[in-house]
Design an enzyme around this catalytic site. Structure first.
Site, PDB file in Angstrom:
ATOM      1  N   ARG A  79       0.846  -1.202   0.000  1.00  0.00           N
ATOM      2  CA  ARG A  79       0.000   0.000   0.000  1.00  0.00           C
ATOM      3  C   ARG A  79       0.879   1.249   0.000  1.00  0.00           C
ATOM      4  O   ARG A  79       0.575   2.233  -0.688  1.00  0.00           O
ATOM      5  CB  ARG A  79      -0.931   0.001   1.212  1.00  0.00           C
ATOM      6  N   CYS A 131      -1.017   5.949   9.223  1.00  0.00           N
ATOM      7  CA  CYS A 131      -1.414   4.708   8.550  1.00  0.00           C
ATOM      8  C   CYS A 131      -2.536   5.055   7.587  1.00  0.00           C
ATOM      9  O   CYS A 131      -2.507   6.109   6.968  1.00  0.00           O
ATOM     10  CB  CYS A 131      -1.822   3.641   9.575  1.00  0.00           C
TER      11      CYS A 131
END
Length: 283
Positions: free
Chosen positions: A182, A240
């Protein structure tokens, strides 16, 4: 500068918890939650630590999503205070939070408790699995605790805004706690834009844990973060996808004796503004 933490250890082992329950029982909070399920409340109903109250991450540990926020904004301090009082948390309470996901969701509760001024908050290392491994009992009984009197005063844990996170990536160390793929922008299963904040460094939270699901030893964590450029002279920030698993990184850093700031809005907030730059690849 990253001052070494001198506060109560952020972790407690299952064996230590068993002894504490005999001597001075803490308030137990079950914070089971995983992105995509299973439902934490349903898992709690199947069995939990005796006396543990269930706290819902989406509804109790997050505020309402707005057009400018990330997916899990910080809750209003008054709402958090009400939730914790309902669970029996008092001003002088020891609090132990746990999950069954390597501490990923429990860390969110731990961070919020510490942020709200409760220094005697800890995460059960290894979660429910470690408790069962030492023969700890579980129950389906739902407690009805006497209401607590805790007062939440935000600000005891440092945070950074989007602009401050961008500055930190240039002047210190900004860690991206998501999965490496990611970070690189190879896949993005949750948010609308793939990639990472420019100059951030990939530091997946999964590498904080042992294969058994507990946290690595402090020395191992210190070596891990040193390899990522975390040094006493460098300020550190973490983000995050939505601010949840970044708290796990802050917890791992605290276990290693390193203070770090959380970017609560994280990637899902960063990409709300199309003017903010996005980087892909190794960075």
């Amino acid at each position: 500068m990253n001052a070494k933490l001198e506060i109560l250890s952020p972790l407690i082992s299952a064996a230590e918890l068993r002894e504490l329950l005999r001597e001075r029982p803490p308030v137990l909070l079950d914070v089971r939650w995983r992105l995509g399920g299973p439902d934490g409340a349903g898992e709690y109903a199947k069995g939990h630590l005796p006396g543990a109250a269930y706290i819902d991450l989406e509804n109790d540990l997050s505020g309402p999503v707005t057009p400018d926020s990330g997916r899990h904004p910080l809750p209003d301090a008054t709402d958090l205070e009400t939730t914790l009082r309902h669970a029996g948390v008092r001003t002088d309470s020891d609090v132990v939070v746990y999950d069954d996901w390597g501490g990923m969701s429990a860390a969110r509760a731990w961070w919020l408790l510490r942020w709200g001024g409760m220094s005697a908050a800890r995460v059960l290392d290894g979660g429910l699995t470690s408790w069962k491994a030492i023969g700890g009992q579980v129950t389906t009984d739902v407690p009805d605790p006497e209401p607590g009197d805790v007062v939440i005063v935000p600000g005891s844990m440092p945070t950074v805004s989007a602009d401050e996170a961008a500055d930190l990536a240039r002047t210190g160390v900004l860690l991206d706690a998501r999965a490496a793929e990611r970070y690189r922008g190879e896949t993005e299963p949750v948010d609308a834009v793939a990639g990472h904040i420019p100059r951030a460094r990939s530091a997946p939270t999964t590498e904080n844990n042992t294969p058994e699901g507990g946290f690595r030893a402090p020395d191992e964590l210190r070596r891990r973060f040193a390899a990522l450029g975390v040094e006493p002279s460098n300020p550190v920030g973490v983000y995050c996808g939505s601010g949840v698993t970044a708290a796990h990184e802050v917890l791992a850093l605290a276990t290693a004796g390193i203070a770090a700031s959380l970017y609560p809005g994280s990637w899902s907030e960063w990409i709300r503004d199309p003017a903010r730059p996005v980087e892909t690849g190794e960075g």
